[in-house]
Design a protein around this motif. Structure first.
Motif, PDB file in Angstrom:
ATOM      1  N   SER A  27       0.840  -1.199   0.000  1.00 43.08           N
ATOM      2  CA  SER A  27       0.000   0.000   0.000  1.00 43.08           C
ATOM      3  C   SER A  27       0.870   1.242   0.000  1.00 43.08           C
ATOM      4  N   LEU A  28       0.234   2.353  -0.290  1.00 40.93           N
ATOM      5  CA  LEU A  28       0.838   3.653  -0.051  1.00 40.93           C
ATOM      6  C   LEU A  28       0.446   4.123   1.347  1.00 40.93           C
ATOM      7  N   PRO A  29       1.220   5.009   1.940  1.00 42.01           N
ATOM      8  CA  PRO A  29       0.792   5.590   3.208  1.00 42.01           C
ATOM      9  C   PRO A  29      -0.480   6.406   3.016  1.00 42.01           C
ATOM     10  N   GLU A  30      -1.305   6.436   4.052  1.00 41.70           N
ATOM     11  CA  GLU A  30      -2.540   7.217   4.019  1.00 41.70           C
ATOM     12  C   GLU A  30      -2.379   8.438   4.923  1.00 41.70           C
ATOM     13  N   PRO A  31      -2.554   9.645   4.383  1.00 40.59           N
ATOM     14  CA  PRO A  31      -2.361  10.861   5.179  1.00 40.59           C
ATOM     15  C   PRO A  31      -3.605  11.230   5.969  1.00 40.59           C
ATOM     16  N   ALA A  32      -4.130  10.286   6.735  1.00 40.99           N
ATOM     17  CA  ALA A  32      -5.366  10.503   7.479  1.00 40.99           C
ATOM     18  C   ALA A  32      -5.367   9.619   8.717  1.00 40.99           C
ATOM     19  N   VAL A  33      -6.160  10.007   9.700  1.00 40.65           N
ATOM     20  CA  VAL A  33      -6.334   9.216  10.919  1.00 40.65           C
ATOM     21  C   VAL A  33      -7.387   8.148  10.659  1.00 40.65           C
ATOM     22  N   ASP A  34      -7.136   6.925  11.145  1.00 40.20           N
ATOM     23  CA  ASP A  34      -8.094   5.837  11.026  1.00 40.20           C
ATOM     24  C   ASP A  34      -8.657   5.474  12.394  1.00 40.20           C
ATOM     25  N   LEU A  35      -9.975   5.331  12.451  1.00 41.47           N
ATOM     26  CA  LEU A  35     -10.658   4.772  13.608  1.00 41.47           C
ATOM     27  C   LEU A  35     -10.839   3.289  13.317  1.00 41.47           C
ATOM     28  N   LEU A  36     -10.241   2.439  14.134  1.00 37.80           N
ATOM     29  CA  LEU A  36     -10.168   1.014  13.856  1.00 37.80           C
ATOM     30  C   LEU A  36     -11.032   0.213  14.820  1.00 37.80           C
ATOM     31  N   VAL A  37     -11.708  -0.806  14.273  1.00 34.80           N
ATOM     32  CA  VAL A  37     -12.370  -1.818  15.090  1.00 34.80           C
ATOM     33  C   VAL A  37     -11.468  -3.042  15.044  1.00 34.80           C
ATOM     34  N   MET A  38     -10.721  -3.259  16.152  1.00 36.30           N
ATOM     35  CA  MET A  38      -9.702  -4.307  16.190  1.00 36.30           C
ATOM     36  C   MET A  38     -10.311  -5.607  16.700  1.00 36.30           C
ATOM     37  N   PRO A  39     -10.053  -6.739  16.026  1.00 33.74           N
ATOM     38  CA  PRO A  39     -10.599  -8.013  16.483  1.00 33.74           C
ATOM     39  C   PRO A  39     -10.175  -8.317  17.922  1.00 33.74           C
ATOM     40  N   GLY A  40     -11.155  -8.421  18.810  1.00 37.55           N
ATOM     41  CA  GLY A  40     -10.881  -8.775  20.195  1.00 37.55           C
ATOM     42  C   GLY A  40     -10.212  -7.693  21.011  1.00 37.55           C
ATOM     43  N   ARG A  41     -10.026  -6.487  20.446  1.00 40.95           N
ATOM     44  CA  ARG A  41      -9.297  -5.442  21.164  1.00 40.95           C
ATOM     45  C   ARG A  41     -10.045  -4.114  21.190  1.00 40.95           C
ATOM     46  N   GLY A  42     -11.255  -4.074  20.655  1.00 34.11           N
ATOM     47  CA  GLY A  42     -12.067  -2.876  20.743  1.00 34.11           C
ATOM     48  C   GLY A  42     -11.659  -1.804  19.754  1.00 34.11           C
ATOM     49  N   LEU A  43     -11.963  -0.558  20.106  1.00 38.24           N
ATOM     50  CA  LEU A  43     -11.716   0.575  19.224  1.00 38.24           C
ATOM     51  C   LEU A  43     -10.325   1.150  19.446  1.00 38.24           C
ATOM     52  N   TRP A  44      -9.653   1.446  18.335  1.00 40.67           N
ATOM     53  CA  TRP A  44      -8.336   2.073  18.365  1.00 40.67           C
ATOM     54  C   TRP A  44      -8.337   3.268  17.423  1.00 40.67           C
ATOM     55  N   LEU A  45      -7.400   4.161  17.651  1.00 35.97           N
ATOM     56  CA  LEU A  45      -7.100   5.223  16.701  1.00 35.97           C
ATOM     57  C   LEU A  45      -5.670   5.049  16.225  1.00 35.97           C
ATOM     58  N   ALA A  46      -5.451   5.224  14.919  1.00 36.93           N
ATOM     59  CA  ALA A  46      -4.109   5.136  14.349  1.00 36.93           C
ATOM     60  C   ALA A  46      -3.821   6.410  13.571  1.00 36.93           C
ATOM     61  N   GLY A  47      -2.618   6.959  13.737  1.00 32.30           N
ATOM     62  CA  GLY A  47      -2.276   8.249  13.174  1.00 32.30           C
ATOM     63  C   GLY A  47      -2.014   8.227  11.682  1.00 32.30           C
ATOM     64  N   ALA A  48      -1.979   9.422  11.116  1.00 29.84           N
ATOM     65  CA  ALA A  48      -1.694   9.589   9.691  1.00 29.84           C
ATOM     66  C   ALA A  48      -0.280   9.117   9.371  1.00 29.84           C
ATOM     67  N   GLY A 156      -2.937  15.662  10.930  1.00 28.58           N
ATOM     68  CA  GLY A 156      -2.092  14.627  11.506  1.00 28.58           C
ATOM     69  C   GLY A 156      -0.695  14.595  10.942  1.00 28.58           C
ATOM     70  N   LEU A 157      -0.473  15.279   9.818  1.00 28.60           N
ATOM     71  CA  LEU A 157       0.841  15.447   9.224  1.00 28.60           C
ATOM     72  C   LEU A 157       1.104  16.932   9.048  1.00 28.60           C
TER      73      LEU A 157
END
Length: 239
Positions: A27-48, A156-157
């Motif tokens: 993939s290419l890097p994504e210049p945006a914040v992602d709100l993630l639904v992680m299997p078995g780990r709930g909600l996460w945020l990942a930076g740009a 985020g960048l």
């Protein structure tokens, strides 16, 4: 499962899903914040990202991501986008348990509007990617320091990093369009069209950002491997 409120859904640029464990796809890097639904780990945020993530997908089911538009973090999650870790963190650690539960239940309300001036800067960067950061700052009637601070909080960048990543996305998309028409990409022309000095500059930027050798781009393998789009356009394409 997260059920974003209608207001928050308007600030989601794309929803994407990854199935199964194993190495992350190219993939290419994504210049945006992602709100993630992680299997078995709930909600996460990942930076740009400035560089595409490497590593393994978590086991235990599908990984769901909501790609947030510029300004959504500070308006809805009450966080500066540039404070969110690149590697991700549980939403409770960043927002607190009460607000995290409100977000998951679709009851979270915004505290402020997104930075309208930074949204205009993002649109200007899409329309005129050849301009420098200093020129974008001048158009926004800001100093470069003010632009860097407010842009980082919204996106985020920093603006220079954002321009580098989005230019690369547009160049790769142009190459993919050529392949769809049955034509080999003309990299020198693509480089000139999207603000690179020349073809070697484009390929060097690709290697730095995507983590693989330029020949994967030159022979079309990367373009074919990344051809499947998310359910809607990426954050840097919609503002």
């Amino acid at each position: 499962m997260i059920t974003p409120s209608p207001g928050l859904r308007e600030h989601v640029a794309a929803r994407w899903v990854r199935h199964g464990a194993g190495p992350l796809p190219p993939s290419l890097p994504e210049p945006a914040v992602d709100l993630l639904v992680m299997p078995g780990r709930g909600l996460w945020l990942a930076g740009a990202e400035q560089v595409a993530r490497q590593g393994e997908l978590p086991p235990g089911g599908k990984l769901i991501g909501f790609r947030l538009r510029p300004g959504a973090c500070s308006a809805w999650l009450w966080l500066a986008a540039d404070e969110i870790p690149l590697g991700g963190a549980p939403i409770e650690d960043l927002m607190g348990t009460r607000d995290a539960r409100a977000l998951e239940a679709g009851r979270l309300e915004p505290r402020r509007e997104p930075d309208a001036l930074m949204l205009r800067v993002v649109r200007a960067m899409a329309a005129r990617p050849e301009l420098t950061v200093a020129e974008h700052a001048e158009l926004a009637c800001l100093s470069e320091r003010q632009l860097r601070r407010r842009f980082g909080q919204a996106v985020g960048l920093g603006p220079k990093a954002y321009l580098r990543v989005t230019r690369l996305h547009r160049a790769v998309e142009s190459a993919r369009e050529s392949l769809k028409l049955g034509k080999p990409p003309r990299w020198a022309d693509i480089a000139a069209r999207h603000g690179f000095y020349d073809q070697p500059h484009l390929l060097a930027e690709f290697r730095r950002a995507a983590g693989c050798l330029p020949d994967a781009l030159a022979d079309g393998r990367f373009l074919q491997a990344t051809a499947a789009p998310p359910s809607s356009r990426s954050a840097h394409e919609q503002h």
